[in-house]
Scaffold this motif. Structure first.
Motif, short mmCIF file in Angstrom:
data_model
loop_
_atom_site.label_atom_id
_atom_site.label_comp_id
_atom_site.label_asym_id
_atom_site.label_seq_id
_atom_site.Cartn_x
_atom_site.Cartn_y
_atom_site.Cartn_z
N LYS A 34 0.88 -1.18 0.00
CA LYS A 34 0.00 0.00 0.00
C LYS A 34 0.91 1.22 0.00
O LYS A 34 1.69 1.43 0.94
CB LYS A 34 -0.91 -0.02 1.23
CG LYS A 34 -1.38 1.36 1.72
CD LYS A 34 -2.34 2.07 0.80
CE LYS A 34 -2.48 3.56 1.09
NZ LYS A 34 -2.74 4.01 2.43
N ASN A 198 -11.26 3.43 1.07
CA ASN A 198 -9.96 3.69 1.71
C ASN A 198 -8.94 2.69 1.16
O ASN A 198 -9.19 1.49 1.09
CB ASN A 198 -10.13 3.53 3.22
CG ASN A 198 -8.82 3.71 3.95
OD1 ASN A 198 -8.03 2.77 4.02
ND2 ASN A 198 -8.57 4.89 4.47
N ASP A 200 -6.15 1.51 2.28
CA ASP A 200 -5.68 0.46 3.20
C ASP A 200 -6.65 -0.72 3.17
O ASP A 200 -6.23 -1.88 3.21
CB ASP A 200 -5.57 1.00 4.63
CG ASP A 200 -4.59 2.15 4.75
OD1 ASP A 200 -3.46 2.02 4.27
OD2 ASP A 200 -4.98 3.20 5.29
N GLY A 252 -6.22 8.74 9.94
CA GLY A 252 -5.96 7.71 8.94
C GLY A 252 -5.30 6.46 9.51
O GLY A 252 -5.28 5.41 8.85
N LYS A 256 -6.06 2.06 8.89
CA LYS A 256 -4.81 1.35 8.55
C LYS A 256 -4.56 0.19 9.52
O LYS A 256 -4.32 -0.94 9.12
CB LYS A 256 -3.64 2.34 8.58
CG LYS A 256 -2.40 1.86 7.84
CD LYS A 256 -1.25 2.86 7.92
CE LYS A 256 -1.61 4.23 7.42
NZ LYS A 256 -2.00 4.25 5.99
MG LIG Z 1 -4.92 6.76 4.70
#
Ligand SMILES: [Mg+2]
Ligand SMILES: Nc1ncnc2c1ncn2[C@@H]1O[C@H](COP(=O)(O)OP(=O)(O)OP(=O)(O)O)[C@@H](O)[C@H]1O
Length: 298
Positions: A34, A198, A200, A252, A256
């Motif tokens: 990622k 998203n 992730d 964020g 994750k």
């Molecule tokens: Mg992010």
């Protein structure tokens, strides 16, 4: 200008030899990387990233890249006078924002990475989750609790999706023929509607669908930090839950770390969170004895 002295020949040979057991062990392994939008800081780092991915492919691993692009999306929204809004690290996505997300991620960011890798002699192919039916999605609802005293509220984030299914055939087809898939985190719903997912989340679902050996989450911090700002080298499910609850993991980092845990629990062998703004973070993590970043465990 700084002039770097090249290492003596014996040191170069030692370095290559140190990597040999890893190269042997990892031959044929799928590595999902990622590549956070926050890690795409400058030209040199982008070139280094492209070199690392190309090298992995040539030494017999199967790299698959899923990229973000938060800052790049925000820049375009800003030019259009749209103020970005986030809840629990998820971007609230109305119609105009969705158009920008799809254009920026699927266009500029995705093709930029493809071009950089091809420049290094790799053969990258850009996809979004719509291509080959790769990512099926449905609308996500976010449960948000501002603090312990207030009741949880359910927030409608607009066109934000969660992954319902991954159809990895297109990735297998490309990887087997020597191509490196580069995936923009956009998916399609049952009615053909477009979802912003998203990155992730997409990366972890793809890692699970491919039974990847590694899911490497490249971001702009050295890993997960504790409340004092110290790097945590290993974190388990219980610690993750309490750090989200007390607010020391936020923004964020919430999606994750939740994705990292989901991947570990479904059999991905190792999920490091790394600082992608440090040169060659991927190679150092894979091919040296010095583990860097945060490793997520069950
Ligand atoms: Mg992010
Ligand atoms: N405990 C924590 N440890 C480390 N980072 C944290 C923590 N809590 C919150 N964060 C934030 O999480 C951020 C990383 O997530 P973010 O979504 O911003 O970046 P990304 O996922 O790498 O990029 P993109 O979303 O563009 O793909 C860090 O920059 C930091 O500000």
């Amino acid at each position: 200008m700084t002039i770097e002295t090249p290492p003596p020949n014996s040191t170069v040979a030692d370095i290559l030899i140190e990597a040999l057991p890893y190269i042997r062990k990892f031959s044929g392994m799928t590595v999902v990387v990622k590549y956070g939008g926050h890690a795409m800081v400058d030209e040199q780092l982008k070139i280094d990233f492209a070199r690392d991915i190309t090298l992995l492919k040539f030494i017999g691993l199967n790299p698959v890249v899923v990229h973000g692009g938060g800052p790049q999306i925000n820049r375009v929204l800003d030019q259009m006078g749209i103020q970005p809004q986030f809840v629990r690290g998820m971007r609230l996505t109305d119609g105009p924002t969705m158009d920008v997300v799809e254009m920026v991620l699927g266009g500029k960011v995705n093709k930029g990475i493809v071009a950089q890798i091809n420049q290094q002699g790799g053969r990258a192919v850009g996809l979004s989750g719509k291509d080959g039916g790769l990512i099926e999605a449905r609308k996500m609802h976010i449960v948000h609790q501002a603090d312990a005293a207030s009741p949880p509220e359910i927030i409608d984030p607009g066109m934000v999706g969660e992954v319902t299914r991954v159809n990895p055939q297109i990735i297998h087809t490309l990887s087997e023929k020597g191509f490196i898939p580069i995936i923009a985190p956009v998916g399609a719903g049952r009615e053909g509607e477009t979802y912003n997912i998203n990155a992730d989340l997409v990366a972890s679902h793809i890692a699970m669908a491919l039974s990847a050996g590694r899911l490497m989450l490249l971001t702009d911090v050295d890993g997960v930090m504790d409340a004092k700002g110290q790097l945590i080298s290993s974190i388990d499910a219980a610690a993750i839950r309490s750090m989200i609850a007390d607010g020391s993991i936020s923004g964020g980092m919430i999606p994750k770390i939740e994705c990292a845990l989901a991947a570990i629990e479904s059999g991905v062998e190792k999920v490091p969170i790394l600082n992608g703004t440090r040169r060659h973070a991927i190679l150092l993590e894979l091919f040296t004895d010095r583990g860097i970043g945060t490793e997520v465990t069950e």
